[in-house]
Design a protein around this motif. Structure first.
Motif, PDB file in Angstrom:
ATOM      1  N   VAL A 186       5.419   6.518 -11.955  1.00 47.99           N
ATOM      2  CA  VAL A 186       5.954   5.461 -12.225  1.00 47.99           C
ATOM      3  C   VAL A 186       6.574   4.858 -10.957  1.00 47.99           C
ATOM      4  O   VAL A 186       7.691   5.339 -10.605  1.00 47.99           O
ATOM      5  N   VAL A 187       6.386   3.421 -10.736  1.00 43.24           N
ATOM      6  CA  VAL A 187       6.912   2.764  -9.804  1.00 43.24           C
ATOM      7  C   VAL A 187       7.454   1.594 -10.258  1.00 43.24           C
ATOM      8  O   VAL A 187       6.779   0.898 -11.011  1.00 43.24           O
ATOM      9  N   HIS A 188       8.917   1.456 -10.520  1.00 38.32           N
ATOM     10  CA  HIS A 188       9.546   0.343 -11.199  1.00 38.32           C
ATOM     11  C   HIS A 188       9.624  -0.819 -10.005  1.00 38.32           C
ATOM     12  O   HIS A 188      10.104  -0.529  -9.057  1.00 38.32           O
ATOM     13  N   VAL A 189       9.174  -2.096 -10.307  1.00 35.72           N
ATOM     14  CA  VAL A 189       9.330  -3.088  -9.527  1.00 35.72           C
ATOM     15  C   VAL A 189       9.883  -4.377 -10.017  1.00 35.72           C
ATOM     16  O   VAL A 189       9.627  -4.483 -11.241  1.00 35.72           O
ATOM     17  N   SER A 190      10.343  -5.116  -9.265  1.00 35.09           N
ATOM     18  CA  SER A 190      10.686  -6.616  -9.830  1.00 35.09           C
ATOM     19  C   SER A 190       9.550  -7.531  -9.142  1.00 35.09           C
ATOM     20  O   SER A 190       9.110  -7.414  -8.096  1.00 35.09           O
ATOM     21  N   LEU A 191       8.801  -8.185 -10.041  1.00 35.05           N
ATOM     22  CA  LEU A 191       7.582  -8.649  -9.620  1.00 35.05           C
ATOM     23  C   LEU A 191       7.633 -10.275  -9.637  1.00 35.05           C
ATOM     24  O   LEU A 191       8.180 -10.970 -10.728  1.00 35.05           O
ATOM     25  N   ASN A 192       7.374 -10.942  -8.752  1.00 34.10           N
ATOM     26  CA  ASN A 192       7.442 -12.526  -8.665  1.00 34.10           C
ATOM     27  C   ASN A 192       5.943 -12.639  -8.518  1.00 34.10           C
ATOM     28  O   ASN A 192       5.337 -12.422  -7.464  1.00 34.10           O
ATOM     29  N   GLN A 213       9.957  -7.765 -14.447  1.00 31.84           N
ATOM     30  CA  GLN A 213       9.951  -6.253 -14.030  1.00 31.84           C
ATOM     31  C   GLN A 213       8.915  -5.651 -14.661  1.00 31.84           C
ATOM     32  O   GLN A 213       8.714  -5.696 -15.834  1.00 31.84           O
ATOM     33  N   ARG A 214       8.301  -4.893 -13.928  1.00 31.73           N
ATOM     34  CA  ARG A 214       7.141  -4.140 -14.379  1.00 31.73           C
ATOM     35  C   ARG A 214       7.117  -2.660 -13.739  1.00 31.73           C
ATOM     36  O   ARG A 214       7.781  -2.428 -12.678  1.00 31.73           O
ATOM     37  N   ARG A 215       6.573  -1.776 -14.571  1.00 27.08           N
ATOM     38  CA  ARG A 215       6.210  -0.470 -14.132  1.00 27.08           C
ATOM     39  C   ARG A 215       4.573  -0.291 -13.681  1.00 27.08           C
ATOM     40  O   ARG A 215       3.891  -0.701 -14.426  1.00 27.08           O
ATOM     41  N   LEU A 216       4.645   0.127 -12.534  1.00 25.68           N
ATOM     42  CA  LEU A 216       3.355   0.226 -11.813  1.00 25.68           C
ATOM     43  C   LEU A 216       2.908   1.879 -11.857  1.00 25.68           C
ATOM     44  O   LEU A 216       3.882   2.597 -11.821  1.00 25.68           O
ATOM     45  N   LEU A 217       1.668   1.759 -11.560  1.00 25.42           N
ATOM     46  CA  LEU A 217       1.267   3.265 -11.596  1.00 25.42           C
ATOM     47  C   LEU A 217       0.834   3.693 -10.159  1.00 25.42           C
ATOM     48  O   LEU A 217       0.128   2.950  -9.384  1.00 25.42           O
ATOM     49  N   CYS A 258       0.892  -1.366  -0.011  1.00 35.86           N
ATOM     50  CA  CYS A 258       0.001   0.071  -0.106  1.00 35.86           C
ATOM     51  C   CYS A 258       0.785   1.296   0.007  1.00 35.86           C
ATOM     52  O   CYS A 258       0.563   2.316  -0.589  1.00 35.86           O
ATOM     53  N   ARG A 259       1.999   1.423   0.745  1.00 36.38           N
ATOM     54  CA  ARG A 259       2.839   2.495   0.696  1.00 36.38           C
ATOM     55  C   ARG A 259       3.678   2.604  -0.575  1.00 36.38           C
ATOM     56  O   ARG A 259       3.756   3.650  -0.910  1.00 36.38           O
ATOM     57  N   MET A 260       4.002   1.481  -1.094  1.00 40.46           N
ATOM     58  CA  MET A 260       4.677   1.522  -2.300  1.00 40.46           C
ATOM     59  C   MET A 260       3.855   2.062  -3.404  1.00 40.46           C
ATOM     60  O   MET A 260       4.187   3.079  -4.337  1.00 40.46           O
ATOM     61  N   LEU A 261       2.341   2.033  -3.343  1.00 38.93           N
ATOM     62  CA  LEU A 261       1.389   2.480  -4.470  1.00 38.93           C
ATOM     63  C   LEU A 261       1.003   3.778  -4.042  1.00 38.93           C
ATOM     64  O   LEU A 261       0.134   4.299  -4.769  1.00 38.93           O
ATOM     65  N   GLY A 262       0.808   4.039  -2.834  1.00 39.12           N
ATOM     66  CA  GLY A 262       0.032   5.131  -2.413  1.00 39.12           C
ATOM     67  C   GLY A 262      -1.541   5.075  -2.095  1.00 39.12           C
ATOM     68  O   GLY A 262      -2.053   6.040  -1.703  1.00 39.12           O
TER      69      GLY A 262
END
Length: 876
Positions: free
Chosen positions: A92-98, A82-86, A40-44
């Protein structure tokens, strides 16, 4: 697929809530089941806000979703991506996604997907910045005018900028993998290694592909590589042209002996050029303990003055620093330096720095000193010259003059300045006279008088000298010597020379006129003495005639001899001789006179006198015979003694001292000072019993002086006179000396008569010479004129010609030349000159004309015989 029991709520909750990664559970359709606080903090979003959205809602719309859709549809078990999230606020928030599919062990429980999010936004930003830096570096590297290469610590090149192609002619591929030392000049390799340690800018020579070396200013930096290895980056800028200009400037500074300096006023930092350090001979150890100071440029005694000059230059914007000073080198010699400085100001007028130069002007100063010395010498020469010196311009106007010119002309120097020299010499066209003197020095003879202010003229000897400055004639000097007195001396000298010449000619004429009749008297007396029919009385009369003739001849010879010596025409003829033999011969010749008066003669010679000496034996014998003859003449009883000894010796020069002592009448003391004066006879005040001219002792004195000695009369209480004289002779080596072994002369017996031509215009001389030759058995013919001599010599064969030098029509000299030129040497007769002249040069003149020998009148039988024997010994 991993199967875990999901009912262990306490464990799952702990992981879910406290994980540093975002964790969420979604349904296979993408609906949120749960999300931890970190996500939640990561995406606001809050958890509630996130739950009303789907997983696909937070994916950046530009991202590809194929792999995610396939995973949700169950085609794959897990996925790492790896994806870009909003973010809620839109960034943009860059994340490594598993993504991991989870299936519960309880069949009734539905399948879910666990998502793990790791925020890599900062990492992506760093990667993006690094990429921009790399792109910028590549842009710079591809477009820079510098060369850039990267190599290992061992010098193996790993990268080269494309600029190496344009600058060095190599492609990058040609250099990559090779060692950097191949590029550098061998002399710069040690410097390259040192620069890698200290990293300071250095200048090196790098080889172009064509083999030419170019100068580069390089910086070397060591970096740590990714694997911990050392990477060396070298950046070099080509400075060949700049280096060339620097070398030209440095060489110009070296040639001009000029160095540069700068004082940064704000930082108080002073810098000196290499050439300036060489000028001052600064040693590194002299300055290493302290920084350079501007006052190091001047001697200690001038530093206060230098400070004042600098302060004045900084206060006054129109005042530059400029001065000369003297320094003393370490070897004690003087060095003269010229310092200059220019101040630079800020826009507000604040002094920022002073740039300057120091030039070694020692050579110029020495030239100036020499010039000053020359000027002072010239000024002194002009001031103290005994001649008048005037300097003129090209028009002949006087610029300056000395005191002598003032005295010669009567004009003060100030009056003469601007006056044209033609006023003083009274000559027109003075400009032409001066200009022509450059090509013809004789023109200066036109200036022979300088007119005094009072009207009279002074005779001068003038010299015109051009004044040359920078190869241009800018004026003239006139140097005028007053020759009034000198002219009088010249006239007196010419008069004396004329008188002396007349005297010489008179003596020559008298010699000829007296010797010609004397030839008849003595020659005929000799012939009569050989007549066998003479009785004693007749022989006695002839003996009186012979002695009278000899006395008269001696008087003539004395007069001529004195004349030659007095006029300076007498010369010494040096040769080796034995002094003992000379004294013996002198005594032997005069012994018959002593015997007639019953006088005894003795002589002694010191044993330390060398056997052989070099000098004029004839003149030594002449002095001895004159003194001995005088001693016999003035001695009635007793005898004469002669002695000789060595008085001094130095450098093979020996001074001999002779004594001639007699027991005669002696010489009055009051008359002794007249002894060596010409034409003086002491006995003419008494009885006048002696014969002679009174020239004998005067001749002896001059001959002794000619041989570096003296002659004097020594006072004595004993009867008679005691004469001394010295002469300077040279010692001769025995091996170089001529043998003086006495040779026995035998009268030759005539084997074959000679054909002899007597060329003589005087009847008496014809008779004397022809009778002497006839009595010796020769065939004689006579020719009275020069033309007749030539004709007979060329048409008949003669062995010998006695040639009188004075004959009518053609004289003896001309006749000899004609005969010698006409006949071959083998056919030409011997020609012996016969003359009544006996002055210096007569014999030389005869030999120069081609004659073989010379005989002077009066002629005796023995003289003729000796002369024939000289040339025809084999015939006699």
């Amino acid at each position: 697929m991993i199967h875990i029991p999901i009912h262990n709520e306490s464990f799952s909750k702990r992981i879910f809530e406290y994980s540093s990664n975002g964790i969420a559970l979604i349904t296979p359709k993408g609906e949120w089941m749960n999300a931890n606080p970190m996500l939640c903090r990561m995406l606001g979003y809050s958890c509630g806000e996130l739950m009303i959205r789907t997983f696909m809602d937070i994916i950046h719309p530009e991202e590809r979703l194929d792999d995610l859709k396939q995973f949700l549809e169950g085609t794959t078990e897990s996925i790492d991506t790896q994806r870009r999230l909003l973010h809620k606020n839109g960034h943009v928030v860059h994340v490594s996604l598993n993504l991991l599919r989870i299936v519960d062990e309880i069949p009734a429980m539905p399948t879910c997907i666990m998502l793990q999010f790791n925020d890599i936004t900062e990492k992506k930003e760093l990667e993006r910045e690094l990429l921009k830096a790399e792109e910028l570096y590549l842009l710079i590297a591809e477009n820079t005018q510098d060369i850039i290469y990267q190599c290992s610590e061992e010098g193996i090149i790993a990268y080269c900028s494309p600029s190496v192609k344009d600058i060095l002619g190599y492609t990058s591929d040609e250099l990559i993998g090779s060692t950097e030392e191949l590029l550098f000049h061998q002399g710069d390799i040690p410097g390259l290694a040192a620069s890698k340690e200290h990293g300071n800018p250095c200048q090196f020579r790098i080889r172009h592909k064509n083999g030419e070396y170019l100068w580069f200013e390089t910086r070397v930096k060591k970096l740590n590589g990714e694997s911990g290895s050392i990477v060396v980056v070298v950046i070099g800028r080509e400075i060949t042209e700049r280096k060339k200009q620097q070398d030209i400037i440095a060489e110009a500074e070296r040639i001009a002996i000029i160095g540069s300096w700068e004082w940064d006023i704000c930082s108080n930092k002073v810098s000196f050029s290499d050439q300036l350090r060489r000028i001052y001979n600064f040693e590194e150890d002299e300055l290493q303990n302290r920084p350079l100071q501007l006052t190091d440029l001047v001697p200690v005694e001038d530093q206060q003055w230098f400070h004042r000059e600098i302060e004045m230059a900084m206060k006054d914007g129109h005042h530059d620093l400029a001065a000369e000073f003297r320094m003393i080198n370490k070897d004690g010699t003087d060095k003269y330096l010229h310092i200059r400085g220019v101040v630079s100001y800020s826009e507000t007028g604040v002094p920022l720095r002073i740039n300057g130069t120091v030039q070694d002007v020692t050579e110029r100063k020495l030239v100036e000193f020499k010039l000053q010395e020359t000027i002072e010498r010239y000024t002194s020469l002009k001031k103290y010259n005994h001649d008048a010196v005037m300097s003129l311009d090209l028009e002949g106007n006087i610029i300056n003059a000395n005191i002598v010119a003032q005295e010669m002309t009567g004009y003060a120097i100030q009056e003469m300045v601007g006056l044209n020299i033609s006023r003083l010499i009274e000559k027109k066209g003075i400009k032409e006279i001066l200009s022509h003197s450059l090509m013809d020095a004789s023109v200066e003879k036109n200036i022979d008088r300088i007119h005094h202010k009072e009207g009279y003229a002074v005779e001068v000897l003038a010299t015109i000298a051009p004044i040359i400055i920078n190869r241009r004639n800018v004026g003239y000097y006139i140097i005028a010597k007053d020759i009034t007195e000198q002219k009088k001396l010249i006239i007196d000298k010419e008069t004396a020379e004329s008188t002396n010449k007349a005297k010489t000619e008179f003596l020559a004429m008298m010699s000829h006129e007296i010797r010609t009749p004397m030839n008849g008297v003595i020659g005929m007396t000799d012939l009569l003495m050989e007549t066998p029919t003479l009785d004693e009385e007749q022989r006695g009369y002839l003996e009186v005639i012979r002695k009278s003739g000899d006395t008269l001849l001696k008087i003539i010879n004395d007069i001529l001899d004195f004349s030659k010596i007095d006029s300076g025409k007498a010369e010494l003829i040096e040769s080796p001789f034995d002094v003992r033999a000379t004294i013996l011969e002198s005594v032997s010749v005069l012994s018959y006179k002593a015997q007639e008066k019953q006088l005894h003669i003795s002589f002694s010679v010191s044993s330390d006198i060398p056997v052989m000496l070099v000098g004029d034996e004839k003149r030594v014998k002449q002095i001895l015979m004159n003194l001995i003859s005088n001693a016999i003449k003035f001695t009635k009883t007793g005898g004469i003694s002669i002695a000789a000894w060595k008085e001094a010796q130095a450098d093979k020069k020996i001074k001999l001292k002779f004594m001639v002592k007699d027991t005669g009448t002696g010489i009055p003391k009051d008359q002794a000072d007249q002894l060596f004066e010409p034409f003086k006879q002491l006995d003419n005040l008494m009885t006048r019993e002696a014969e002679g001219t009174g020239l004998g002792l005067a001749i002896c004195k001059k001959l002794v002086n000619l041989m570096g000695g003296e002659i004097w009369l020594e006072a004595t209480e004993e009867p008679g006179a005691k004469f001394f004289f010295t002469v300077e002779l040279r010692e001769k080596e025995w091996k170089e000396a001529k043998s003086l072994e006495p040779t026995q002369l035998h009268e030759p017996s005539l084997q074959q008569p000679l054909r002899i031509l007597v060329a003589e215009d005087n009847k008496i001389n014809q008779m004397v010479l022809s009778k002497i030759l006839a009595k010796q058995g020769h065939k004689v013919q006579i020719a009275e004129r020069g033309s007749e001599v030539v004709e007979m010599a060329l048409t008949a064969s003669f062995d010998l010609i006695f040639m009188d030098v004075h004959m009518p029509e053609i004289n003896g000299f001309e006749a000899t030349t004609i005969i010698k030129d006409a006949l071959k040497p083998a056919d030409c007769p011997i020609i012996i000159a016969v003359t009544a002249n006996a002055l210096k040069g007569d014999r030389e003149k005869c030999l120069a004309s081609g004659m073989d020998e010379y005989i002077s009148k009066p002629i005796r039988s023995r003289d003729v015989l000796e002369m024939i024997r000289k040339f025809f010994a084999s015939e006699c």
